[in-house]
Design a protein around this motif. Structure first.
Motif, PDB file in Angstrom:
ATOM      1  N   ILE A  74       0.829  -1.199   0.000  1.00 20.10           N
ATOM      2  CA  ILE A  74       0.000   0.000   0.000  1.00 20.10           C
ATOM      3  C   ILE A  74       0.869   1.258   0.000  1.00 20.10           C
ATOM      4  CG2 ILE A  74      -1.620   1.350   1.410  1.00 20.10           C
ATOM      5  CD1 ILE A  74      -2.901  -1.330   2.229  1.00 20.10           C
ATOM      6  N   THR A  75       1.947   1.240   0.770  1.00 20.03           N
ATOM      7  CA  THR A  75       2.814   2.424   0.837  1.00 20.03           C
ATOM      8  C   THR A  75       3.450   2.721  -0.513  1.00 20.03           C
ATOM      9  OG1 THR A  75       4.599   0.989   1.643  1.00 20.03           O
ATOM     10  CG2 THR A  75       3.314   2.189   3.298  1.00 20.03           C
ATOM     11  N   ALA A  76       3.766   1.673  -1.286  1.00 16.56           N
ATOM     12  CA  ALA A  76       4.374   1.873  -2.610  1.00 16.56           C
ATOM     13  C   ALA A  76       3.382   2.498  -3.566  1.00 16.56           C
ATOM     14  CB  ALA A  76       4.884   0.541  -3.158  1.00 16.56           C
ATOM     15  N   ILE A  77       2.133   2.071  -3.510  1.00 15.41           N
ATOM     16  CA  ILE A  77       1.109   2.650  -4.384  1.00 15.41           C
ATOM     17  C   ILE A  77       0.882   4.108  -4.023  1.00 15.41           C
ATOM     18  CG2 ILE A  77      -1.349   2.593  -4.979  1.00 15.41           C
ATOM     19  CD1 ILE A  77      -1.182  -0.474  -4.794  1.00 15.41           C
ATOM     20  N   ASP A  80       3.662   6.267  -5.314  1.00  9.01           N
ATOM     21  CA  ASP A  80       3.608   6.498  -6.765  1.00  9.01           C
ATOM     22  C   ASP A  80       2.810   7.748  -7.109  1.00  9.01           C
ATOM     23  OD1 ASP A  80       5.187   4.391  -7.497  1.00  9.01           O
ATOM     24  OD2 ASP A  80       3.533   3.042  -8.024  1.00  9.01           O
ATOM     25  N   TYR A  81       1.909   8.138  -6.212  1.00  8.48           N
ATOM     26  CA  TYR A  81       1.079   9.321  -6.449  1.00  8.48           C
ATOM     27  C   TYR A  81       1.489  10.496  -5.557  1.00  8.48           C
ATOM     28  CZ  TYR A  81      -1.683   6.171  -9.248  1.00  8.48           C
ATOM     29  OH  TYR A  81      -2.074   5.265 -10.210  1.00  8.48           O
ATOM     30  N   GLY A  82       2.712  10.412  -5.016  1.00  4.94           N
ATOM     31  CA  GLY A  82       3.283  11.540  -4.300  1.00  4.94           C
ATOM     32  C   GLY A  82       2.923  11.638  -2.837  1.00  4.94           C
ATOM     33  N   TYR A  83       2.357  10.587  -2.250  1.00  8.40           N
ATOM     34  CA  TYR A  83       1.936  10.631  -0.850  1.00  8.40           C
ATOM     35  C   TYR A  83       2.955   9.922   0.051  1.00  8.40           C
ATOM     36  CZ  TYR A  83      -2.801  11.975  -2.335  1.00  8.40           C
ATOM     37  OH  TYR A  83      -3.887  12.620  -2.866  1.00  8.40           O
ATOM     38  N   SER A  84       3.199  10.500   1.212  1.00  8.63           N
ATOM     39  CA  SER A  84       3.883   9.756   2.263  1.00  8.63           C
ATOM     40  C   SER A  84       2.873   8.764   2.854  1.00  8.63           C
ATOM     41  CB  SER A  84       4.378  10.691   3.356  1.00  8.63           C
ATOM     42  OG  SER A  84       3.282  11.268   4.058  1.00  8.63           O
ATOM     43  N   SER A  85       3.346   7.827   3.657  1.00  6.55           N
ATOM     44  CA  SER A  85       2.466   6.796   4.199  1.00  6.55           C
ATOM     45  C   SER A  85       1.312   7.401   4.991  1.00  6.55           C
ATOM     46  CB  SER A  85       3.270   5.839   5.087  1.00  6.55           C
ATOM     47  OG  SER A  85       2.413   4.866   5.651  1.00  6.55           O
ATOM     48  N   SER A  86       1.629   8.336   5.896  1.00  2.00           N
ATOM     49  CA  SER A  86       0.580   8.919   6.743  1.00  2.00           C
ATOM     50  C   SER A  86      -0.338   9.838   5.942  1.00  2.00           C
ATOM     51  CB  SER A  86       1.209   9.686   7.916  1.00  2.00           C
ATOM     52  OG  SER A  86       2.043  10.733   7.437  1.00  2.00           O
ATOM     53  N   THR A  90      -4.470   9.440   5.359  1.00  3.20           N
ATOM     54  CA  THR A  90      -5.390  10.518   5.721  1.00  3.20           C
ATOM     55  C   THR A  90      -6.244  10.941   4.531  1.00  3.20           C
ATOM     56  OG1 THR A  90      -3.886  11.355   7.424  1.00  3.20           O
ATOM     57  CG2 THR A  90      -5.545  12.890   6.570  1.00  3.20           C
ATOM     58  N   ALA A  91      -5.592  11.171   3.380  1.00  7.45           N
ATOM     59  CA  ALA A  91      -6.327  11.590   2.185  1.00  7.45           C
ATOM     60  C   ALA A  91      -7.301  10.506   1.738  1.00  7.45           C
ATOM     61  CB  ALA A  91      -5.346  11.914   1.059  1.00  7.45           C
ATOM     62  N   PHE A  92      -6.877   9.244   1.822  1.00  7.60           N
ATOM     63  CA  PHE A  92      -7.730   8.134   1.396  1.00  7.60           C
ATOM     64  C   PHE A  92      -8.957   8.041   2.297  1.00  7.60           C
ATOM     65  CE2 PHE A  92      -9.092   3.878   0.428  1.00  7.60           C
ATOM     66  CZ  PHE A  92      -8.693   3.661  -0.881  1.00  7.60           C
ATOM     67  N   ARG A  93      -8.761   8.172   3.604  1.00  9.47           N
ATOM     68  CA  ARG A  93      -9.887   8.124   4.539  1.00  9.47           C
ATOM     69  C   ARG A  93     -10.875   9.255   4.276  1.00  9.47           C
ATOM     70  NH1 ARG A  93      -9.602   5.130   9.313  1.00  9.47           N
ATOM     71  NH2 ARG A  93      -7.661   3.988   9.654  1.00  9.47           N
ATOM     72  N   GLN A  94     -10.365  10.432   3.950  1.00 17.25           N
ATOM     73  CA  GLN A  94     -11.248  11.560   3.682  1.00 17.25           C
ATOM     74  C   GLN A  94     -12.121  11.304   2.454  1.00 17.25           C
ATOM     75  OE1 GLN A  94      -8.485  14.812   3.331  1.00 17.25           O
ATOM     76  NE2 GLN A  94      -8.474  15.244   5.539  1.00 17.25           N
ATOM     77  N   HIS A  95     -11.558  10.612   1.468  1.00 22.18           N
ATOM     78  CA  HIS A  95     -12.289  10.370   0.221  1.00 22.18           C
ATOM     79  C   HIS A  95     -13.210   9.157   0.314  1.00 22.18           C
ATOM     80  CE1 HIS A  95     -13.001  10.985  -4.048  1.00 22.18           C
ATOM     81  NE2 HIS A  95     -12.769   9.701  -4.283  1.00 22.18           N
ATOM     82  N   TYR A  96     -12.735   8.066   0.931  1.00 18.30           N
ATOM     83  CA  TYR A  96     -13.482   6.810   0.934  1.00 18.30           C
ATOM     84  C   TYR A  96     -14.079   6.436   2.297  1.00 18.30           C
ATOM     85  CZ  TYR A  96     -11.816   5.736  -3.775  1.00 18.30           C
ATOM     86  OH  TYR A  96     -11.571   5.757  -5.127  1.00 18.30           O
TER      87      TYR A  96
END
Length: 279
Positions: A74-77, A80-86, A90-96
């Protein structure tokens, strides 16, 4: 419907560069407009700001990869889109409204609600069932008239009726009807799905809304049945067939369907689902 070809070019640019740090300024420069004028034009056509569209596309592309690339960390994916792990979490939780690991786990459940036929029970095919319907083919490029839309795939029947009536004079015995899809409705909100409805035309067609739909090596799923079962066919391809064959989706190209038979009364369809792939 997105009628402005500059906005369509901007969308193509964003989709192709989602892994990069694309900004409003980058997109406006690409389209040769000031960022102030372009941002107003883009929102008027799509209903979203350029920033919101870029952010959503990046998260949804990453979510699709979480689903189909089960062995990729998951961290590698996220990276790939410019996100650090944390930051990714956070961004994923906000969206999904769920963590990436929970989204990946949920993607493999057959209990997910059908996004268009909400009361419909559906199941993923096993590998043997799915593989029996697939051939690997070299699909030609098609020069097409197209209309791009953002919205629920349930409106496709009405969209097609209007499209065919508008361009009826260009239809010949050789005409192919195609549909290019950019989003998996298990990943993207049904109202935000992006798609092009297309018909093949000769190279000398000079309408503004023409383009080259790129073919190439594809896994072709030969679908026959009611329209409500297309969703299950796609999920079987993504969750069963791809992981067990070693093929990968060619992210430089879009998925598309080629229609062969349509019964608008019964919703029976015969079509080829074409997934650009490589090994």
């Amino acid at each position: 419907m997105i009628t402005n070809e500059t906005v369509n070019r901007a969308i193509d640019y964003i989709l192709q560069h989602a892994k990069e740090d694309v900004t409003l300024e980058d997109v406006a420069d690409y389209c040769h407009f000031s960022k102030y004028y372009f941002s107003r034009l883009f929102k008027k056509q799509t209903g979203e700001s350029v920033y919101a569209f870029i952010k959503r596309v990046r998260l949804e592309q990453s979510a699709f990869r979480l689903k189909v690339e089960q062995d990729c960390p998951i961290t590698a994916i996220g990276a790939d889109y410019g996100y650090s792990s944390s930051n990714y979490s956070t961004a994923f939780r906000q969206h999904y409204c769920m963590a990436p690991v929970d989204f990946r786990r949920k993607s493999y459940r057959n209990s997910m609600e059908h996004p268009f036929f909400h009361q419909e029970r559906w199941r993923i095919e096993n590998f043997e069932e799915c593989n029996a319907k697939i051939t690997i083919e070299e699909i030609p490029d098609y020069n097409v008239i197209y209309e791009r839309r953002i919205g629920n795939y349930r409106m496709l029947s009405d969209d097609w009726n209007g499209f065919i009536n508008k361009y009826r004079k260009y239809i010949t015995e050789e005409t192919k009807f195609l549909e290019r899809t950019y989003d998996d409705p298990a990943v993207t909100c049904a109202e935000h799905c992006l798609y092009d409805i297309c018909m093949s035309v000769s190279e000398d067609c000079h309408l503004e809304n023409t383009m080259k739909l790129q073919g190439g090596r594809c896994a072709v799923y030969h679908f026959k049945g009611h329209a409500k079962y297309i969703y299950a066919a796609y999920q079987s391809l993504f969750l069963v067939w791809l992981p067990q064959t070693g093929y990968k989706l060619d992210g430089s190209k879009s998925l598309f369907d080629i229609y062969h038979k349509i019964d608008s009364d019964t919703m029976y369809l015969e079509l080829d689902i074409c997934l650009p792939v490589f090994r």
